[in-house]
Motif scaffolding. Structure first.
Motif, PDB file in Angstrom:
ATOM      1  N   ASN A  90      31.026  50.023  33.867  1.00  0.00           N
ATOM      2  CA  ASN A  90      30.189  49.064  34.122  1.00  0.00           C
ATOM      3  C   ASN A  90      30.181  48.685  35.773  1.00  0.00           C
ATOM      4  N   ASN A  91      28.990  48.018  36.180  1.00  0.00           N
ATOM      5  CA  ASN A  91      29.128  47.803  37.631  1.00  0.00           C
ATOM      6  C   ASN A  91      29.573  46.245  37.907  1.00  0.00           C
ATOM      7  N   TYR A  92      30.702  46.033  38.106  1.00  0.00           N
ATOM      8  CA  TYR A  92      31.094  44.647  38.093  1.00  0.00           C
ATOM      9  C   TYR A  92      31.168  44.274  39.521  1.00  0.00           C
ATOM     10  N   PRO A  93      30.841  42.879  39.838  1.00  0.00           N
ATOM     11  CA  PRO A  93      30.811  42.451  41.180  1.00  0.00           C
ATOM     12  C   PRO A  93      32.108  41.985  41.815  1.00  0.00           C
ATOM     13  N   LEU A  94      32.272  42.325  43.165  1.00  0.00           N
ATOM     14  CA  LEU A  94      33.492  41.986  43.703  1.00  0.00           C
ATOM     15  C   LEU A  94      33.617  40.388  44.003  1.00  0.00           C
ATOM     16  N   LYS A  95      34.589  39.738  43.692  1.00  0.00           N
ATOM     17  CA  LYS A  95      34.841  38.215  43.839  1.00  0.00           C
ATOM     18  C   LYS A  95      35.982  38.035  44.679  1.00  0.00           C
ATOM     19  N   LYS A  96      36.054  36.891  45.646  1.00  0.00           N
ATOM     20  CA  LYS A  96      37.217  36.614  46.417  1.00  0.00           C
ATOM     21  C   LYS A  96      38.155  35.554  45.692  1.00  0.00           C
ATOM     22  N   VAL A  97      39.042  36.662  44.864  1.00  0.00           N
ATOM     23  CA  VAL A  97      39.893  35.597  43.920  1.00  0.00           C
ATOM     24  C   VAL A  97      41.504  36.142  44.239  1.00  0.00           C
ATOM     25  N   PHE A  98      41.645  36.980  45.298  1.00  0.00           N
ATOM     26  CA  PHE A  98      43.005  37.428  45.732  1.00  0.00           C
ATOM     27  C   PHE A  98      43.579  36.764  46.842  1.00  0.00           C
ATOM     28  N   TYR A  99      44.720  36.223  46.866  1.00  0.00           N
ATOM     29  CA  TYR A  99      45.610  35.808  47.668  1.00  0.00           C
ATOM     30  C   TYR A  99      45.517  37.010  48.853  1.00  0.00           C
ATOM     31  N   GLY A 100      45.848  37.911  48.586  1.00  0.00           N
ATOM     32  CA  GLY A 100      46.002  39.198  49.503  1.00  0.00           C
ATOM     33  C   GLY A 100      45.723  40.506  49.031  1.00  0.00           C
ATOM     34  N   MET A 101      45.498  41.401  49.925  1.00  0.00           N
ATOM     35  CA  MET A 101      45.393  42.914  49.276  1.00  0.00           C
ATOM     36  C   MET A 101      46.080  43.791  49.812  1.00  0.00           C
ATOM     37  N   LEU A 128      46.507  36.670  37.242  1.00  0.00           N
ATOM     38  CA  LEU A 128      45.887  36.530  38.488  1.00  0.00           C
ATOM     39  C   LEU A 128      45.718  35.080  38.688  1.00  0.00           C
ATOM     40  N   CYS A 129      44.920  34.281  37.900  1.00  0.00           N
ATOM     41  CA  CYS A 129      44.889  32.788  38.000  1.00  0.00           C
ATOM     42  C   CYS A 129      45.954  32.236  38.082  1.00  0.00           C
ATOM     43  N   LEU A 181      42.107  48.924  42.431  1.00  0.00           N
ATOM     44  CA  LEU A 181      41.327  48.242  41.929  1.00  0.00           C
ATOM     45  C   LEU A 181      40.160  48.734  41.940  1.00  0.00           C
ATOM     46  N   LEU A 182      39.708  49.703  42.842  1.00  0.00           N
ATOM     47  CA  LEU A 182      38.483  50.601  42.854  1.00  0.00           C
ATOM     48  C   LEU A 182      38.734  51.976  42.737  1.00  0.00           C
ATOM     49  N   THR A 183      38.074  52.644  42.437  1.00  0.00           N
ATOM     50  CA  THR A 183      38.026  54.144  42.464  1.00  0.00           C
ATOM     51  C   THR A 183      37.766  54.875  43.745  1.00  0.00           C
ATOM     52  N   ILE A 184      37.993  56.005  44.004  1.00  0.00           N
ATOM     53  CA  ILE A 184      38.000  56.309  45.306  1.00  0.00           C
ATOM     54  C   ILE A 184      36.247  56.433  45.692  1.00  0.00           C
ATOM     55  N   ASP A 185      35.272  56.334  44.682  1.00  0.00           N
ATOM     56  CA  ASP A 185      33.978  56.179  44.939  1.00  0.00           C
ATOM     57  C   ASP A 185      33.572  54.873  45.234  1.00  0.00           C
ATOM     58  N   LYS A 186      34.568  53.923  45.393  1.00  0.00           N
ATOM     59  CA  LYS A 186      34.387  52.524  45.502  1.00  0.00           C
ATOM     60  C   LYS A 186      33.698  51.692  44.578  1.00  0.00           C
ATOM     61  N   LYS A 187      33.997  52.089  43.332  1.00  0.00           N
ATOM     62  CA  LYS A 187      33.405  51.320  42.127  1.00  0.00           C
ATOM     63  C   LYS A 187      34.728  50.581  41.254  1.00  0.00           C
ATOM     64  N   LEU A 188      34.378  49.283  41.230  1.00  0.00           N
ATOM     65  CA  LEU A 188      35.408  48.452  40.831  1.00  0.00           C
ATOM     66  C   LEU A 188      35.614  48.727  39.242  1.00  0.00           C
ATOM     67  N   LYS A 189      36.879  48.822  38.921  1.00  0.00           N
ATOM     68  CA  LYS A 189      37.291  49.174  37.829  1.00  0.00           C
ATOM     69  C   LYS A 189      37.104  48.218  36.879  1.00  0.00           C
ATOM     70  N   VAL A 190      37.329  46.896  36.878  1.00  0.00           N
ATOM     71  CA  VAL A 190      37.279  45.836  35.955  1.00  0.00           C
ATOM     72  C   VAL A 190      36.466  44.606  36.175  1.00  0.00           C
ATOM     73  N   LYS A 191      36.290  43.736  35.422  1.00  0.00           N
ATOM     74  CA  LYS A 191      35.782  42.553  35.743  1.00  0.00           C
ATOM     75  C   LYS A 191      36.792  41.386  36.091  1.00  0.00           C
ATOM     76  N   LEU A 192      36.503  40.878  37.266  1.00  0.00           N
ATOM     77  CA  LEU A 192      37.447  40.092  37.996  1.00  0.00           C
ATOM     78  C   LEU A 192      37.338  38.485  37.413  1.00  0.00           C
ATOM     79  N   PRO A 193      38.636  37.938  37.113  1.00  0.00           N
ATOM     80  CA  PRO A 193      38.384  36.532  36.465  1.00  0.00           C
ATOM     81  C   PRO A 193      38.054  35.660  37.649  1.00  0.00           C
TER      82      PRO A 193
END
Length: 435
Positions: free
Chosen positions: A143-154, A384-385, A418-430
């Motif tokens: 799936n093409n999941y959207p990025l979300k600002k839900v992490f304290y740090g990365m 995460l939450c 969290l992303l593949t090397i082709d910059k695709k998000l693997k999961v749906k972010l909470p």
């Protein structure tokens, strides 16, 4: 016409009143012809010319038939060569057209058909769920999941930023950090080689990204590495300043990997801390990041480091992913905190400098802890939450997959992204609120 032109001094003119020399000697004519009128002589000469032209043409044709004319033979060879080239070009064009048609029906058209049939794999079995298996066996997000600002740090390592090649560029870091900034306001780096720190600060300041940086100084068995890394660190902050820097991690898992002894590591931490203070930044924490076994006295004793950076991964506990979040909180409170603050009069702050779950391969499991994209989804949904609600400082490990870390017997090290090397998000972010 060609007959006249082949005689030296020959000249042809349609004016009947002009005399001309066609190469014949008038003394050789029969006597009766010398008594002809001028008009009769001209008619006789035309007849002779016609006879000689016919004879010459016949002789030339006979010679050509025997291959005795070099010019005609050369022309025939040239014509044959041109025909050969023309046929070769035509054959290449036909091959090229056949190749394009083969590609269209074998690849492009097949992909179009697969997309039209609900992302089916191989055009036969519909792909369901969050993953799909590619023809080479790699498990990919479906799936093409959207990025979300839900992490304290990365935790962030730019793609292709490894010595000796350093294929990362300012442009690639620009593009990647703009993605990272959609998920967090803090990044943790691991080193300064390949211009990683320089490019990162340049991107943040030039693009006005809402990101703060934990600087990483890489330490390994070669002391020259530490010297090179710190030299670059001091140079970069001299250029870009300290406004975007919130911490300095001197080494990562140095004790666990046995890169250096504890006394050497502690001396490096003290040296960097003294330099940071001398540069006017006494409040920026300087520390190291390691497992809980290393995060205890004397390393964590008062004055040796400003906080404890702990890499804490439920995956290595061997528990099923459904129990991963519960294991994390229990281990943090019952094991990590007591280790860190043993005999400390004032508790030392703890930053979780790594936490995550790998996605590949399934055979890289640690007992009941199995790498997979669905398991990553479960871990994030259950951890995460809660982490955001507890307001603990943590750095999710990591933003991109890192296949350069794959070694025989440890392929799982390359697939924590969290992303593949082709910059695709693997999961749906909470949907979580960041503390």
């Amino acid at each position: 016409m060609s007959h006249y032109n082949n005689h030296q001094g020959g000249h042809h003119n349609n004016n009947n009143d002009e005399e001309y020399d066609d190469g014949y000697d008038s003394q050789s004519y029969p006597m009766q012809q010398q008594h002809m009128t001028p008009q009769q002589q001209r008619q006789e000469e035309r007849r002779r010319h016609a006879e000689q032209s016919s004879a010459s043409a016949t002789a030339a044709a006979a010679a050509a038939g025997k291959g005795s004319s070099p010019w005609l033979s050369k022309q025939k060879k040239k014509s044959s060569k041109c025909k050969t080239i023309a046929w070769a070009v035509l054959a290449l064009l036909l091959i090229a057209i056949a190749g394009v048609l083969a590609w269209y029906f074998a690849v492009f058209k097949k992909n179009q058909d697969n997309q039209g049939s609900g992302n089916s794999v191989g055009g036969k079995v519909p792909a369901t769920g969050p993953t799909v298996v590619s023809p080479n066996g790699t498990v990919l997000p479906n799936n093409n999941y959207p990025l979300k600002k839900v992490f304290y740090g990365m935790a962030y390592v730019p793609l292709n930023a490894q010595l000796p090649n350093c294929y990362n560029t300012q442009q690639t870091v620009d593009e990647e950090l703009q993605m990272v900034a959609q998920t967090t306001t803090r990044v943790r780096l691991y080193g300064t080689d390949c211009n990683v720190l320089r490019f990162t600060l340049d991107s943040i300041q030039r693009l006005k990204l809402d990101l703060k940086v934990v600087v990483g100084i890489w330490i390994d068995k070669d002391n020259a590495t530490y010297t090179r890394q710190t030299t670059e660190f001091y140079s970069v902050v001299g250029t870009y300043g300290w406004n975007n820097i919130i911490g300095v991690s001197v080494g990562n898992e140095v004790i666990f990997d046995k890169y250096q002894t504890l006394p050497v590591l502690m001396s490096h931490i003290a040296e960097v801390k003294a330099k940071v203070v001398a540069m006017g930044q006494p409040t920026i924490p300087v520390f190291t990041s390691d497992l809980e076994e290393a995060n205890q006295p004397p390393l964590t004793s008062s004055g040796n480091e400003d906080l404890a950076g702990v890499n804490l991964h439920p995956f290595f506990s061997g528990v099923p992913v459904e129990e991963g979040a519960a294991w994390f909180w229990k281990f943090l409170s019952e094991t990590v905190s007591p280790y860190v603050n043993k005999n400390n009069a004032k508790p030392l702050d703890i930053w979780i400098t790594e936490v995550g779950w790998p996605t590949f391969p399934a055979t890289g499991n640690t007992k009941a802890s199995v790498p997979s994209i669905p398991n990553l989804q479960k871990f994030l949904d259950t951890w995460l939450c809660d982490a955001n609600a507890k307001k603990i400082p943590y750095y999710y490990f990591e933003f991109f997959d890192a296949p350069w870390k794959i070694n025989p017997g440890s392929a799982v090290e390359g697939f924590w992204g969290l992303l593949t090397i082709d910059k695709k998000l693997k999961v749906k972010l909470p949907d979580c609120v960041i503390a």
